[in-house]
Motif scaffolding. Sequence first.
Motif, short mmCIF file in Angstrom:
data_model
loop_
_atom_site.label_atom_id
_atom_site.label_comp_id
_atom_site.label_asym_id
_atom_site.label_seq_id
_atom_site.Cartn_x
_atom_site.Cartn_y
_atom_site.Cartn_z
N SER A 22 0.84 -1.02 0.07
CA SER A 22 0.06 0.00 0.07
C SER A 22 0.89 1.28 0.00
CB SER A 22 -0.88 0.15 1.19
OG SER A 22 -0.33 0.71 2.33
N MET A 23 0.46 2.41 -0.35
CA MET A 23 1.18 3.58 -0.58
C MET A 23 1.48 4.06 1.07
SD MET A 23 1.25 4.05 -3.58
CE MET A 23 2.24 5.53 -3.55
N SER A 24 1.06 3.70 2.15
CA SER A 24 1.43 3.95 3.44
C SER A 24 2.90 3.42 3.70
CB SER A 24 0.63 3.61 4.35
OG SER A 24 0.54 1.93 4.45
N SER A 25 3.47 2.39 2.79
CA SER A 25 4.96 1.93 3.11
C SER A 25 5.84 2.78 2.11
CB SER A 25 4.91 0.61 2.72
OG SER A 25 4.62 0.17 1.42
N HIS A 27 8.32 5.78 1.15
CA HIS A 27 8.91 6.73 1.79
C HIS A 27 8.47 8.15 1.21
CE1 HIS A 27 12.29 9.40 2.75
NE2 HIS A 27 12.53 8.52 3.62
N PRO A 28 8.27 9.15 1.92
CA PRO A 28 7.66 10.54 1.41
C PRO A 28 8.27 11.15 0.38
CG PRO A 28 7.78 10.46 3.91
CD PRO A 28 8.49 9.25 3.43
N LEU A 31 7.19 9.29 -2.80
CA LEU A 31 6.12 9.63 -3.30
C LEU A 31 6.16 10.60 -4.25
CD1 LEU A 31 3.12 8.78 -3.11
CD2 LEU A 31 3.06 10.46 -0.87
N HIS A 54 -0.15 -0.84 -5.96
CA HIS A 54 -0.66 0.34 -5.29
C HIS A 54 -0.06 1.47 -6.08
CE1 HIS A 54 3.03 -1.65 -3.77
NE2 HIS A 54 3.43 -0.43 -3.39
N TYR A 58 -2.66 4.16 -7.19
CA TYR A 58 -2.62 5.50 -6.90
C TYR A 58 -2.50 6.53 -7.89
CZ TYR A 58 0.07 9.70 -4.99
OH TYR A 58 0.37 10.92 -4.73
#
Length: 203
Positions: A22-25, A27-28, A31, A54, A58
Amino acid sequence: MSIDVGGAYSLRAAEYVDLLGSMSSVHPSDLQLVTTWAEQVEGPLLDAGCGPGHWSGYLTDRGVDVSGVDQVAEFIGHARATYPSTRFEVGSLDALAVPASSYAGVLAWYSLIRHDPDSIQQPLSEMARVLQQGGKLLLGFFTGAVVEPFEHSVVTAYRWPPEALAGVLGSVGFELEETHTRTAARPKPRPHGAILAHLASHR
Ligand SMILES: C[S@@+](CC[C@H](N)C(=O)[O-])C[C@H]1O[C@@H](n2cnc3c(N)ncnc32)[C@H](O)[C@@H]1O
């Protein structure tokens, strides 16, 4: 003996989806880099080695015309169920089942980390073949001082100095645009690299 990378992922697909699917894993800074890059690609984008899908899902939500391909049927099943607006296919990065010059961009985010130095030219040649002239490539990978294998969850992976990977890219027709690296103070997350390139010529 060649390693069955697809089989190794297949055996641990559910675990991989839970941990990293998922996109929560993400790194900013990754992203931001990938999103900015993808939004500038003018035409269809292939998420090559999309895993659980993902990134594709997204980017579809951001208006990017993206489709995903991966060798692991379990990942593609999950991706189709989770991101129904995005196209996903089971396929090999070593022999992409699409005509030449089909895409304006290819995202290969950590999908070539299992290819050894003798085999990595094949998927990169395929990415060059399916890209239009001038088409964009973004690679994410593990960095290191020399090209070397290491034991990674799922199956052996490789570290690459960015300049060594850039050399292989040049040999299949890509021209380097930017290299990004991130060091790691602890063993994890591991030192990371990203290369942005475009297709200068079809070889
Ligand atoms: C580390 S995962 C990365 C997945 C996704 N890109 C992400 O950022 O989470 C590597 C993915 O590349 C896929 N892959 C590796 N070699 C491949 C090949 N030869 N053909 C198709 N998929 C491949 C694997 O099945 C796996 O899903």
